[in-house]
Design a protein around this motif. Structure first.
Motif, PDB file in Angstrom:
ATOM      1  N   GLU A 167       6.188   6.549 -11.204  1.00 11.74           N
ATOM      2  CA  GLU A 167       6.850   5.746 -12.244  1.00 11.74           C
ATOM      3  C   GLU A 167       6.312   4.317 -12.242  1.00 11.74           C
ATOM      4  O   GLU A 167       5.975   3.761 -13.295  1.00 11.74           O
ATOM      5  CB  GLU A 167       8.355   5.747 -12.012  1.00 11.74           C
ATOM      6  N   ARG A 168       6.202   3.710 -11.062  1.00  7.73           N
ATOM      7  CA  ARG A 168       5.688   2.339 -10.980  1.00  7.73           C
ATOM      8  C   ARG A 168       4.208   2.281 -11.333  1.00  7.73           C
ATOM      9  O   ARG A 168       3.738   1.296 -11.917  1.00  7.73           O
ATOM     10  CB  ARG A 168       5.951   1.786  -9.579  1.00  7.73           C
ATOM     11  N   LEU A 169       3.473   3.342 -10.993  1.00 10.11           N
ATOM     12  CA  LEU A 169       2.071   3.403 -11.398  1.00 10.11           C
ATOM     13  C   LEU A 169       1.960   3.420 -12.913  1.00 10.11           C
ATOM     14  O   LEU A 169       1.061   2.796 -13.492  1.00 10.11           O
ATOM     15  CB  LEU A 169       1.416   4.648 -10.791  1.00 10.11           C
TER      16      LEU A 169
ATOM     17  N   LYS B  55      -6.246   1.050  -7.294  1.00  9.09           N
ATOM     18  CA  LYS B  55      -7.199   0.230  -6.542  1.00  9.09           C
ATOM     19  C   LYS B  55      -6.887  -1.253  -6.691  1.00  9.09           C
ATOM     20  O   LYS B  55      -6.985  -2.015  -5.721  1.00  9.09           O
ATOM     21  CB  LYS B  55      -8.626   0.546  -6.999  1.00  9.09           C
ATOM     22  N   LEU B  56      -6.468  -1.668  -7.882  1.00 13.04           N
ATOM     23  CA  LEU B  56      -6.066  -3.056  -8.068  1.00 13.04           C
ATOM     24  C   LEU B  56      -4.858  -3.394  -7.199  1.00 13.04           C
ATOM     25  O   LEU B  56      -4.789  -4.466  -6.579  1.00 13.04           O
ATOM     26  CB  LEU B  56      -5.737  -3.319  -9.539  1.00 13.04           C
ATOM     27  N   ASP B  57      -3.905  -2.484  -7.147  1.00  9.19           N
ATOM     28  CA  ASP B  57      -2.722  -2.707  -6.317  1.00  9.19           C
ATOM     29  C   ASP B  57      -3.101  -2.766  -4.842  1.00  9.19           C
ATOM     30  O   ASP B  57      -2.570  -3.598  -4.086  1.00  9.19           O
ATOM     31  CB  ASP B  57      -1.707  -1.590  -6.557  1.00  9.19           C
ATOM     32  N   GLN B  58      -4.028  -1.903  -4.407  1.00  7.14           N
ATOM     33  CA  GLN B  58      -4.438  -1.902  -3.014  1.00  7.14           C
ATOM     34  C   GLN B  58      -5.136  -3.201  -2.625  1.00  7.14           C
ATOM     35  O   GLN B  58      -4.953  -3.708  -1.514  1.00  7.14           O
ATOM     36  CB  GLN B  58      -5.357  -0.706  -2.737  1.00  7.14           C
TER      37      GLN B  58
ATOM     38  N   TRP C 140      -1.515   5.836  -1.614  1.00  2.39           N
ATOM     39  CA  TRP C 140      -1.352   4.621  -2.417  1.00  2.39           C
ATOM     40  C   TRP C 140      -0.183   4.755  -3.392  1.00  2.39           C
ATOM     41  O   TRP C 140       0.589   3.821  -3.588  1.00  2.39           O
ATOM     42  CB  TRP C 140      -2.639   4.321  -3.181  1.00  2.39           C
ATOM     43  N   VAL C 141      -0.066   5.936  -4.008  1.00  2.00           N
ATOM     44  CA  VAL C 141       1.075   6.177  -4.907  1.00  2.00           C
ATOM     45  C   VAL C 141       2.377   6.074  -4.124  1.00  2.00           C
ATOM     46  O   VAL C 141       3.363   5.472  -4.587  1.00  2.00           O
ATOM     47  CB  VAL C 141       0.952   7.558  -5.578  1.00  2.00           C
TER      48      VAL C 141
END
Length: 443
Positions: free
Chosen positions: A421-423, A370-373, A396-397
């Motif tokens: 992996e980035r998550l 959610k922060l990334d979004q 999102w992933v």
């Protein structure tokens, strides 16, 4: 360790754990004789079986594969794999993957058997054939299909679920067919040859279906493989009840098995068009019954996709450079759970898109997504759902993994693996930021 591997899928332990203490702990666990491979595997098997709870039955897709590994010293305990002339070494493995009967969503690995082949015994071809005829079935590799099926059946029975075993053409073996029939499970097995029928004079399997009435037509999605792109095939289906005749061979006595066979043939296709002959012990009296058999066999592609995710591109289990076969099996078992998670996220987002993401992702992972979004969205569109759906969270992933939108199709395994992996890095970054944030002093 499994959490670390899920965040950074890799066959190399050193690529998963970047801190010296974590790497040392991981190597110690994998090489320790006190940590039993069976205990690690049993946890994965039981967790997968528990996901079948509440269903009448679940498909158990069984297939064999090879892990090609390196052993410069010849001391790791591997055996031969692949073509004997090429001299490949590694481990053989038989995997039973549970798949939901309502949507074909992977549920997890419910059994897995590893073994190392012995050295090649040089003998004339006729001599090898005769020796194989005299060997008991339990000493042959196809017996692992039966062992995996029975183990999976027991685990699913504890959850109140019946196993429906699915095997490709390798399962067209008299001992496998008879053993599964006697075990009491449902099964769908693709025929690999045109067998003779009982009683004598009844002709062959294909002859019995030549004049069988067409009971339905369907559109079947054919999954891609290394030589063929995915496509939609228009097929017609017929069915018959037959009795297979097994003659005396070596130590095996004459036997017979009565079952149903479903024939699926592509309409107006070239010579290499789609054609399946499917054995089953489930009754087939109608179009709906035949459709269920076809649907059960289609779940076979789930284990092919699992193998691709496990062995190449995402988990790369064959890159493992551990000191013993036992250590490799422990690490491969952990990576099998990681590969299943990737495949499960992919299919849950497609088959059950409204499922809450909290069923598969941790609160920390959802918070990071959610922060990334919020960083990606326009300022006027910052409102996000408190609990996203599987479709939303998986998208999102995938965006983290470089997915560029639905015009190129739904997210695939490689994109989701990169995104996970980035998550993982985002989740670690959030944890570090909270550790370094000074706490307010009490007044």
């Amino acid at each position: 360790m499994a959490t670390g591997a899920a965040r950074r899928p890799s066959g190399k332990v050193s690529a998963v754990f970047d801190r010296a203490s974590d790497r040392e702990g991981a190597y110690d666990l994998l090489e320790s004789p006190h940590v039993k491979t069976e205990a690690i595997a049993d946890g994965m098997f039981r967790a997968a079986a528990a996901r079948t709870r509440g269903a009448d039955y679940a498909y158990v897709v069984i297939d064999g594969s090879s892990l090609s590994l390196t052993d410069g010293t010849g001391t790791k305990g591997f055996g031969r794999v692949g073509n004997n002339e090429r001299g490949g070494i590694g481990l053989k493995v038989m995997t039973a993957l549970a798949v939901s009967c309502d949507g074909g969503v992977p549920l997890g690995v419910v059994d897995q058997i590893y073994w190392a082949r012995s050295a090649v015994v040089k003998a004339p071809y006729d001599g090898r054939q005769e020796r194989n005829r005299q060997r008991p079935f339990e000493d042959k590799e196809p017996a692992h299909f039966v062992h995996a099926a029975k183990a999976a059946m027991r685990r699913l029975e504890r959850e109140g679920t019946r196993a429906w075993v699915v095997i490709d053409r390798e399962g067209d073996n008299r001992e496998i067919l008879l053993a599964l029939h006697r075990a009491g499970c449902l099964f769908t097995i693709r025929a690999g040859s045109d067998r003779v029928l009982w009683p004598r004079g009844s002709g062959s399997l294909r002859e019995s279906l030549a004049d069988a009435e067409v009971i339905g037509t369907y559109e079947v999605h054919v999954g891609r493989n290394g030589k063929r792109a995915a496509r939609i095939a228009h097929v017609e289906v017929s069915a018959a009840q037959v009795t297979l005749r097994f003659e005396c061979v070596g130590v095996l006595e004459r036997d017979a098995l009565r079952l149903y066979v479903v024939r699926l043939r592509e309409v107006n296709a070239a010579a290499d068009g789609l054609e399946w002959l499917l054995y089953t012990n489930a009754p087939v009296f109608s179009k709906e019954h035949a459709a269920r058999i076809v649907e059960s066999y289609r779940t076979r592609w789930r284990i092919e996709e699992f193998h691709r995710t496990w062995k190449r591109g995402e988990c790369n289990v064959e890159d493992a450079q551990l000191r013993s076969a036992d250590a490799v099996i422990k690490w491969a078992t952990i990576l099998a759970a990681v590969a299943t998670r990737i495949e499960r996220l992919k299919y849950l987002s497609r088959r059950e898109p409204e499922t809450p993401a909290t069923t598969e992702l941790s609160p920390e992972e959802i918070e990071a997504l959610k922060l990334d979004q919020r960083q990606r969205m326009k300022p006027k569109c910052k409102k996000l759902p408190e609990v996203p759906t599987m479709a939303q969270a998986t998208q999102w992933v995938a965006e983290l993994g470089g997915w560029i939108g639905l015009r190129n199709g739904p997210p695939g395994s490689s994109t989701l693996a990169r995104g996970l992996e980035r998550l993982g890095y985002l989740v670690e970054g959030m944890a570090l930021a909270r550790l370094r944030t000074p706490r307010a002093r009490p007044k």
